[in-house]
Design a protein around this motif. Structure first.
Motif, PDB file in Angstrom:
ATOM      1  N   UNK A   1      17.604  35.215  37.072  1.00 34.81           N
ATOM      2  CA  UNK A   1      18.759  34.340  36.825  1.00 34.81           C
ATOM      3  C   UNK A   1      19.778  34.463  37.953  1.00 34.81           C
ATOM      4  N   UNK A   2      20.080  35.698  38.322  1.00 37.20           N
ATOM      5  CA  UNK A   2      21.065  35.905  39.388  1.00 37.20           C
ATOM      6  C   UNK A   2      20.610  35.251  40.680  1.00 37.20           C
ATOM      7  N   UNK A   3      19.317  35.386  41.023  1.00 38.94           N
ATOM      8  CA  UNK A   3      18.808  34.815  42.267  1.00 38.94           C
ATOM      9  C   UNK A   3      18.881  33.290  42.247  1.00 38.94           C
ATOM     10  N   UNK A   4      18.509  32.683  41.115  1.00 35.67           N
ATOM     11  CA  UNK A   4      18.587  31.220  41.009  1.00 35.67           C
ATOM     12  C   UNK A   4      20.035  30.744  41.127  1.00 35.67           C
ATOM     13  N   UNK A   5      20.954  31.488  40.518  1.00 36.12           N
ATOM     14  CA  UNK A   5      22.365  31.119  40.604  1.00 36.12           C
ATOM     15  C   UNK A   5      22.887  31.275  42.032  1.00 36.12           C
TER      16      UNK A   5
END
Length: 508
Positions: free
Chosen positions: A131-135
């Motif tokens: 999630x953090x990487x996609x954000x």
């Protein structure tokens, strides 16, 4: 505004990451917040989400509390970024007036291959790292898109304006509490108009800029609007003064050519106001007069001849210059100073000033005039620089210059040379050499001025050369005000001094 379902993981993580990204890029003025379409109020971010932000980005999110979206949030946001299409469609249907600013996060970021940002709730830590990487990837695209749309530039400018307005309010509050009667040039800028008038504020505003470009503004002191009010109070004249100017405002508010009765009323009121000022005591041994003389001593001007000029609240503005409306006194000695200050105060209430105000529909009376006391600059050559041709409005610099003091040039008393100068390189495009037979100079007695003959050998030759034309300074003044300027200058031994600048108010 970032939007997800519960405002627990996705939208708050996006909020924190974008805030950090903007901070790291030194971008100010953008407010970022998050909401949920079905949030339970005051829920913490998940422990796993907090741990990922803390370990990867050193962001502490323990103070986050979930909030449900409200219409006021929709109205206040400029850009609304939804984690999933479901959220975007829900918001567009519920708030149709805001459809133009609601986007799927990855669409707005031009990261459509990512698609919806999925909820990691109930999954292992890997899902939160994903999630953090996609954000991170999506938010980098968001910043790029906002920059290309001009959103970031506008936000930063608006933020700077808010800060500037705040500083101005603080300055004005301090001024109201200061009780200053005299302030030095270097202590004022454009925010001090209400204290030192338009001319005084402009001189303070440009002093540092002028120095940076190799010229000077002669040392000056400002006799403030508060000094004038104190003078009236010390002499018990304030109430009568206010009554008379209130009566004058009633007459001026008519905005029509006065008939004989109105004209006589104006004349009588002007005489009453001038008489009040004339009869007031301004002496060097007491009150306001003593403070003015003490300031002259404290700032090293006690042995100096001064110019005494008006500085009204509306003076030297874009709407009106008031050039030549009030009196000016040159080469004033300290023993004559207080009397000349009173004469300048009185000259605000001459008929020519009232007519000038009436023509421009300026109704506000100069209730508290200010005065500029400036060290005399013995100009060998002086003149006026127009950064745009005031006759044709062409984007070319026009300089009118003659020998001696500037009073002869600006009053039209002496003939001048006229130079047309290229704004880009300072080259002289064309020139007209005047028959400069006379010049205004300091009177041999040391007080006041006189007209002298110019040497025959100098009359028909240019009084300026291209080295005298400081194109960088001229353009810096125009750029500073973002308006075409009317600049008065003097030159002695190759050194230029700026005596005042104001917007050009005369057009063809």
């Amino acid at each position: 505004m970032m939007v997800c379902t519960a405002n627990v993981d996705r939208s708050p993580m996006a909020e924190f990451l974008l805030k950090k990204m903007l901070y790291d890029q030194n971008i100010s003025g953008v407010e970022v917040f998050s909401r949920g379409v079905a949030a339970t109020k005051n829920t913490l971010m998940s422990e796993t989400g907090q741990a990922v932000l803390l370990s990867e980005d050193r962001i502490c999110a323990e103070n986050h509390r979930s909030k449900n979206i409200a219409e006021v949030d929709i109205q206040s946001a400029d850009i609304i970024l939804a984690m999933e299409n479901f959220h975007a469609n829900f918001l567009k249907e519920k708030y149709p007036f805001a459809t133009h600013k609601i986007f799927l996060l990855t669409d707005y970021a031009n990261q459509r291959e990512i698609g919806d940002i999925k909820d990691p709730a109930g999954q292992l830590a890997d899902a939160y790292h994903r999630l953090r990487q996609e954000l991170q990837t999506s938010l980098a695209g968001v910043v790029k898109q906002m920059r290309e749309e001009g959103f970031l530039a506008k936000a930063m400018v608006d933020n700077l304006q808010i800060k500037a307005d705040g500083l101005t309010r603080v300055k004005r509050q301090r001024l109201a509490e200061s009780g200053w009667t005299v302030v030095p040039l270097e202590a004022v800028d454009a925010d001090f108009v209400e204290l030192v008038g338009g001319k005084g504020a402009n001189l303070g505003e440009i002093a540092r800029l002028v120095k940076q470009h190799g010229a000077t503004v002669p040392p000056a002191l400002m006799v403030t609007t508060q000094a004038f009010q104190r003078f009236l109070e010390e002499n018990g004249l304030l109430e009568a003064y206010i009554e008379n100017i209130a009566a004058m405002d009633v007459v001026l508010a008519a905005r029509e050519i006065p008939d004989r009765d109105q004209y006589e009323k104006i004349v009588n009121l002007l005489e009453k106001i001038r008489s009040l000022i004339f009869n007031g005591r301004l002496e060097s041994d007491t009150g306001t007069g003593r403070e003015i003389i003490q300031a002259i001593h404290d700032h090293g001007l006690k042995e100096t001849y001064l110019s005494v000029r008006s500085s009204g609240l509306d003076e030297d503005t874009e709407e009106a210059s008031f050039a030549g409306v009030a009196e000016t006194y040159l080469y004033v000695s300290p023993d004559e100073l207080l009397e000349c200050i009173k004469k300048v105060w009185m000259s605000f209430w001459l008929m020519r000033g009232i007519l000038y105000r009436s023509e421009r529909i300026i109704q506000r009376s100069p209730i508290k005039p200010a005065v500029v006391l400036q060290e005399m600059f013995d100009s060998q050559v002086s003149g006026v620089i127009f950064t745009t041709d005031p006759v044709s409005d062409r984007d070319v610099i026009v300089i009118e210059a003659g020998y001696g003091l500037g009073e002869g040039v600006v009053s039209g008393l002496v003939d001048v040379d006229r130079y047309y100068v290229n704004k880009f390189d300072g080259s002289v495009i064309n020139m007209h050499i005047g028959k400069k037979a006379f010049k205004v100079m300091r009177h041999p007695s040391g007080k006041g001025t006189c007209v002298e003959s110019v040497d025959n050998a100098l009359r028909d030759v240019p009084c300026l050369n291209e080295q005298d034309i400081n194109i960088q300074l001229i353009m810096a003044l125009e750029e500073h005000y973002a308006l075409s300027q009317d600049i008065e200058f003097g030159i002695t031994n190759g050194k230029m001094s700026i005596l005042q600048t104001r917007p050009i108010t005369t057009r063809s």
